[in-house]
Scaffold this motif. Sequence first.
Motif, mmCIF file in Angstrom:
data_model
loop_
_atom_site.group_PDB
_atom_site.id
_atom_site.type_symbol
_atom_site.label_atom_id
_atom_site.label_comp_id
_atom_site.label_asym_id
_atom_site.label_seq_id
_atom_site.Cartn_x
_atom_site.Cartn_y
_atom_site.Cartn_z
ATOM 1 N N GLN A 122 0.823 -1.213 0.000
ATOM 2 C CA GLN A 122 0.000 0.000 0.000
ATOM 3 C C GLN A 122 0.859 1.267 0.000
ATOM 4 O O GLN A 122 0.446 2.313 -0.502
ATOM 5 N N SER A 123 2.046 1.164 0.552
ATOM 6 C CA SER A 123 2.911 2.344 0.645
ATOM 7 C C SER A 123 3.832 2.494 -0.556
ATOM 8 O O SER A 123 4.670 3.399 -0.590
ATOM 9 N N ASP A 124 3.676 1.614 -1.545
ATOM 10 C CA ASP A 124 4.500 1.681 -2.752
ATOM 11 C C ASP A 124 3.606 2.002 -3.952
ATOM 12 O O ASP A 124 2.614 1.316 -4.205
ATOM 13 N N ARG A 125 3.966 3.047 -4.697
ATOM 14 C CA ARG A 125 3.100 3.541 -5.775
ATOM 15 C C ARG A 125 2.802 2.460 -6.810
ATOM 16 O O ARG A 125 1.653 2.286 -7.228
ATOM 17 N N ALA A 128 0.757 -0.710 -5.058
ATOM 18 C CA ALA A 128 -0.470 -0.499 -4.283
ATOM 19 C C ALA A 128 -1.675 -1.242 -4.861
ATOM 20 O O ALA A 128 -2.537 -1.726 -4.121
ATOM 21 N N ALA A 131 -2.530 -4.781 -3.413
ATOM 22 C CA ALA A 131 -2.779 -4.986 -1.973
ATOM 23 C C ALA A 131 -3.798 -6.096 -1.741
ATOM 24 O O ALA A 131 -3.619 -6.962 -0.869
#
Length: 447
Positions: A122-125, A128, A131
């Motif tokens: 989720q924290s990686d473009r 995400a 997920a």
Amino acid sequence: MSQVRYAPPTEVPGLAARRIAADILDGVLHKRRTLDDQLEGAAAHPGLKTLSDRDRALMRRLVATILRRMGTLGHVLSRLLDRGIPTDAPRAQSALMIGAAQILWMDVPDHAAVDLSVRMVQSDRRAAKYAGLVNAVLRRCAREGQPLIDEIAAQTLDIPPWLMARWTANYGEATAREIAVALSHEPSLDLTVKSDAAAWATRLHGEVLPTGSVRTLLQGSVTMLPGFGDGQWWVQDAAAALPVRLFGDLVGKRVVDLCAAPGGKTAQLIQAGAEVTAVDRSQNRIARLRENLARLSLQAETVIADGTEYPGEGFDAVLLDAPCASTGTIRRHPDVAWLKQESDIILLTTLQRRLLQKATTMLKPGGTLVYCTCSLEPEEGEHAVAALLAGDSGMKRAPVDASEVAGLTEIINSDGDLRTLPCHLPHADPRLGGLDGFYAARLVKSR
């Protein structure tokens, strides 16, 4: 409709350790960087400084577990993914491996393993969008992963095929499989102690091996263990501690230790009473050796030089722990299995034979040379010594007697040389068994 807010990664306990683990895995598998380079020294991952000792230990164990079980992980995930592992988002691949490794082999609650892997993507473009996939696959892994492992239990997927083929050819299929099984277990911590091994074994909740090393299952930062700060012991696999024993009495003898860093064998030589010259071509590695000797309150002459060009002569003994493919150390350095290639062995054998020839010129008549490598490949051990003895080197083999190695006849080959395998020294608890793969030959200069 209110938006769901996720805490920044640094605020989620344990997430930073897993993110750094993903970075280091990427370094090994895609950038061909060793674990040692990424964990220590000037080029180490900058995020390591932000981790607690506990998280740093978790991160290291996580990376090692994944590298140790890469083949099995690939099999399990391929069976759980309908369309294969996503190739357009490296962080999604890492999150799947990290989550599955925790679920299958580590003492981490399944829900925590799943949640933190989901947070990683989720924290990686780029990742995400996966997920939901990561969440679903890891939940299936918790339910179905172990049966998928059981169905391939007889296979050796965690060893690269080229290595398995070599070990089968050199040691036979049964022994090659035993080696593969031994490499699948997380290793113990082996220590060489200055004195009173039994007392240190008690203090460190370990046991004394037949060879004299202390073996313990304690985890965490080595620097925090009793005895480290005041230099009472150093970390050294039990097999790596054997070659120095082959010299016998060293009191007052002049010994040169070629390719000496990081200094475990140098320390042994000094402890045995030798006057030691430690030679290594790397300035950084010599600096590390000096630091280690300072902590141990031991002294040696240290020289930054290429072993093939060092001009020393007239030594009573030479220890040559030659650079090699290091395939005997995979249980402690699982990155080796995925970084080395068969072509590396050919290149290294040329260097090993040059070092061997040079080492013979440093000895006085009657002097002893111990040649060793932490490799399972005969080209780097048995074949190198055979080539030296076949030439006009003036060297003769001095076979090792079982009494010199705690009566362990299985670690002496038919020529009288030392040959340890990862499956040697078995134990009811696999974590307390095994040795690094080592070869050592003792040679005496006859003229």
